[in-house]
Write an enzyme that holds these catalytic residues in place. Structure first.
Site, PDB file in Angstrom:
ATOM      1  N   GLY A  44     -10.480  24.973  -7.377  1.00 20.07           N
ATOM      2  CA  GLY A  44     -10.376  23.571  -6.938  1.00 20.07           C
ATOM      3  C   GLY A  44      -9.358  22.662  -7.567  1.00 20.07           C
ATOM      4  O   GLY A  44      -8.923  21.549  -7.077  1.00 20.07           O
TER       5      GLY A  44
ATOM      6  N   TYR B 285      -7.731  17.810   8.027  1.00 18.79           N
ATOM      7  CA  TYR B 285      -7.675  16.904   6.936  1.00 18.79           C
ATOM      8  C   TYR B 285      -6.716  15.734   7.022  1.00 18.79           C
ATOM      9  O   TYR B 285      -6.756  15.043   5.761  1.00 18.79           O
ATOM     10  CB  TYR B 285      -7.396  17.652   5.614  1.00 18.79           C
ATOM     11  CG  TYR B 285      -8.038  19.009   5.578  1.00 18.79           C
ATOM     12  CD1 TYR B 285      -9.391  19.252   5.503  1.00 18.79           C
ATOM     13  CD2 TYR B 285      -7.301  19.875   5.344  1.00 18.79           C
ATOM     14  CE1 TYR B 285      -9.875  20.792   5.570  1.00 18.79           C
ATOM     15  CE2 TYR B 285      -7.625  21.595   5.216  1.00 18.79           C
ATOM     16  CZ  TYR B 285      -8.967  21.767   5.279  1.00 18.79           C
ATOM     17  OH  TYR B 285      -9.429  22.983   5.265  1.00 18.79           O
TER      18      TYR B 285
ATOM     19  N   CYS C  37      -0.580  21.292  23.069  1.00 17.48           N
ATOM     20  CA  CYS C  37      -0.905  20.417  23.703  1.00 17.48           C
ATOM     21  C   CYS C  37      -2.450  19.829  23.127  1.00 17.48           C
ATOM     22  O   CYS C  37      -3.268  19.676  23.894  1.00 17.48           O
ATOM     23  CB  CYS C  37      -1.390  20.975  25.073  1.00 17.48           C
ATOM     24  SG  CYS C  37       0.089  21.758  25.761  1.00 17.48           S
ATOM     25  N   GLU C  38      -2.117  19.164  22.167  1.00 20.67           N
ATOM     26  CA  GLU C  38      -3.021  18.284  21.409  1.00 20.67           C
ATOM     27  C   GLU C  38      -2.449  16.808  20.758  1.00 20.67           C
ATOM     28  O   GLU C  38      -1.349  17.359  20.115  1.00 20.67           O
ATOM     29  CB  GLU C  38      -3.808  18.990  20.315  1.00 20.67           C
ATOM     30  CG  GLU C  38      -4.500  20.311  20.587  1.00 20.67           C
ATOM     31  CD  GLU C  38      -5.924  20.048  21.074  1.00 20.67           C
ATOM     32  OE1 GLU C  38      -6.527  18.887  20.805  1.00 20.67           O
ATOM     33  OE2 GLU C  38      -6.396  21.000  21.389  1.00 20.67           O
TER      34      GLU C  38
HETATM   35  C1  PLP Z   1     -12.306  27.855  -1.564  1.00 20.97           C
HETATM   36  C2  PLP Z   1     -12.749  28.132  -2.793  1.00 20.97           C
HETATM   37  C3  PLP Z   1     -12.069  28.431  -4.331  1.00 20.97           C
HETATM   38  C4  PLP Z   1     -10.719  27.909  -4.225  1.00 20.97           C
HETATM   39  O1  PLP Z   1     -10.397  26.744  -4.118  1.00 20.97           O
HETATM   40  P1  PLP Z   1      -8.833  25.886  -4.430  1.00 20.97           P
HETATM   41  O2  PLP Z   1      -9.110  24.694  -4.075  1.00 20.97           O
HETATM   42  O3  PLP Z   1      -8.115  26.656  -3.372  1.00 20.97           O
HETATM   43  O4  PLP Z   1      -8.646  26.304  -5.676  1.00 20.97           O
HETATM   44  C5  PLP Z   1     -12.837  29.021  -5.300  1.00 20.97           C
HETATM   45  N1  PLP Z   1     -14.350  29.251  -5.232  1.00 20.97           N
HETATM   46  C6  PLP Z   1     -14.850  28.880  -3.805  1.00 20.97           C
HETATM   47  C7  PLP Z   1     -16.147  29.451  -3.777  1.00 20.97           C
HETATM   48  C8  PLP Z   1     -14.108  28.808  -2.885  1.00 20.97           C
HETATM   49  O5  PLP Z   1     -14.797  28.534  -1.649  1.00 20.97           O
END
Ligand code: PLP
Length: 428
Positions: free
Chosen positions: A247, A331, A358-359
């Protein structure tokens, strides 16, 4: 030859009048392979990985690259060779990981909807851990493992109910999300799983969202997960590893929303201090970074097809589209867009950069001042993560080619998809 690094984008430098990724000219690569073309810096990926490895120096830790961010084999191979494990979310991703020689015990399987067939495939491969996300999945995995004569190693994904302060589509650790087992149900769910003969409880995990740009949500989640570890172990269920998911965000250099996520090593210094303080410092740690390992390693080179002055807006129509670069449409995400040949003639005009699909949702950048004319090349930056892996064939557009650059070497790691490739599996 002097090179100017683009601010916030150390992987892209301007020298001899054109953008380079490492030692390779984007103009030359586009001439050779056509556009749209994804170009990745191997060094940027290795540097990004090294930041995590520094953060975990001297620890029992496993970095599992979350390959849904970019699952191209040439990219996976870089991480496999660097000793990474992999976080997969489907049987298809398992096949990709095995195809690049990943060590099965270093593969963990995440996701809310694993099928029985995917469970069997992963058990047969001998993966390190299933990150299970519901009581129903726990029961099915137990059944499948018993039928296969195996015990499935599991960790239960906990939803810590913290707000990662990111886009709602990519926050995953809040009560209203479909992910994980609720914090309040965790101990009961662990007790249930520990009593099943087809399962072996090995860990706990959480993943609170994506493109997180501050440490605070991680620190909140960490405390809540460690509270649970204490409660679960007090119930007599030992946990060998703690998995804190992925994340961590990257800097997309958006001028309106300047994000400066902590460096991976700095973030983990903070988190490890808390883990140590609470007495879990010698526990095996697992993390699942995706975007932060590849996001700024990649650019997408696209050619300007037409410029189109309008009443309210001017449009710069390029040959890449939402099927290649889905993040803006999905997003409202920002990607920096820069001319490959630098700022020259004509004078800059403010354009919406759009694709041929086409959007009206098919835009790549809004209100960008660009000095371009048809035939010029543009580089869409920060395109290493969640672009090619989300690419589609919408409008029967073939998926782009991909090149992996290492120094002055460039290797085609994916051929441009042809119309024949697309029609092959269909019957009229
Ligand atoms: C998508 C995901 C990640 C990686 O997320 P990033 O934001 O790309 O680092 C890690 N663990 C799980 C369970 C995910 O679904």
């Amino acid at each position: 030859m002097s090179a100017t690094v683009l601010p916030g984008h150390p992987q892209v430098a301007r020298s001899a009048g054109t953008l380079h990724v490492e030692g390779c000219s984007l103009a030359a690569l586009a001439r050779e392979h056509g556009t749209p073309l994804f170009v990745y810096s191997r060094q940027w990926m290795l540097d990004a990985l090294a930041a995590y490895q520094r953060g975990f120096a001297g620890r029992d830790a496993m970095v599992c690259y979350a390959m849904k961010a970019n699952s191209s084999l040439g990219v996976l191979r870089v991480f496999a060779e660097a000793g990474c494990g992999f976080d997969i979310v489907s049987g298809g991703e398992l096949a990709r990981a095995l195809a690049v020689g990943a060590e099965p015990s270093r593969i963990i399987f995440s996701g809310v909807g694993k099928s029985r067939a995917e469970m069997r495939q992963a058990l047969a491969a001998g993966i390190g851990c299933f990150n299970v996300e519901s009581e129903a999945e726990i029961d099915v995995l137990n059944e499948v493992a018993l039928a296969e004569g195996r015990r499935a190693p599991i960790s239960i994904r906990i939803n810590p109910n913290v707000d990662p302060k990111t886009h709602p589509y990519i926050s995953t650790g809040l009560k209203g999300n479909k992910f994980g087992v609720a914090h309040d149900r965790a101990v009961a769910t662990y007790r249930h799983a520990a009593g099943l003969p087809g399962l072996e409880v090995v860990g706990i995990d959480c993943h609170i969202g994506s493109q997180i740009t501050e440490a605070a949500p991680y620190l909140d989640a960490l405390e809540r997960v460690l509270d649970l570890v204490e409660a679960i172990e007090a119930a007599g269920i030992p946990l060998r590893h703690l998995d804190f998911g992925g994340g961590l965000g990257i800097d997309y250099s958006s001028p309106n929303d300047r994000q400066s996520p902590p460096a991976a090593d700095a973030l983990w210094r903070q988190l490890l201090a808390r883990i140590d303080a609470r007495g879990f410092g010698d526990r095996k740690l697992v993390i699942e970074p995706g975007r932060s390992l590849v996001g700024n390693a990649g650019v997408c080179v696209t050619e300007v097809l037409y410029t189109k002055p309008g009443e309210d807006k001017n449009f710069c129509i390029v040959d890449a589209a939402m099927n290649d670069l889905p993040r803006p449409a999905m997003y409202q995400a920002f990607h920096a867009i820069v001319p490959v040949a630098g700022e020259g003639e004509p004078a800059p005009v403010v354009y919406d950069v759009v694709g041929p699909v086409c959007e009206s949702g098919d835009w790549i950048g809004r209100d960008r001042a660009l000095a371009v004319q048809p035939g010029d090349l543009l580089a869409v930056l920060s395109a290493g993560a969640y672009c090619m892996s989300m690419a589609s064939n919408y409008n029967t557009r073939g998926r782009a080619a991909e090149v992996l650059v290492s120094g002055e070497q460039a290797r085609l790691i994916r051929q441009r998809e042809s119309v024949e490739d697309q029609l092959r599996s269909e019957r009229a």
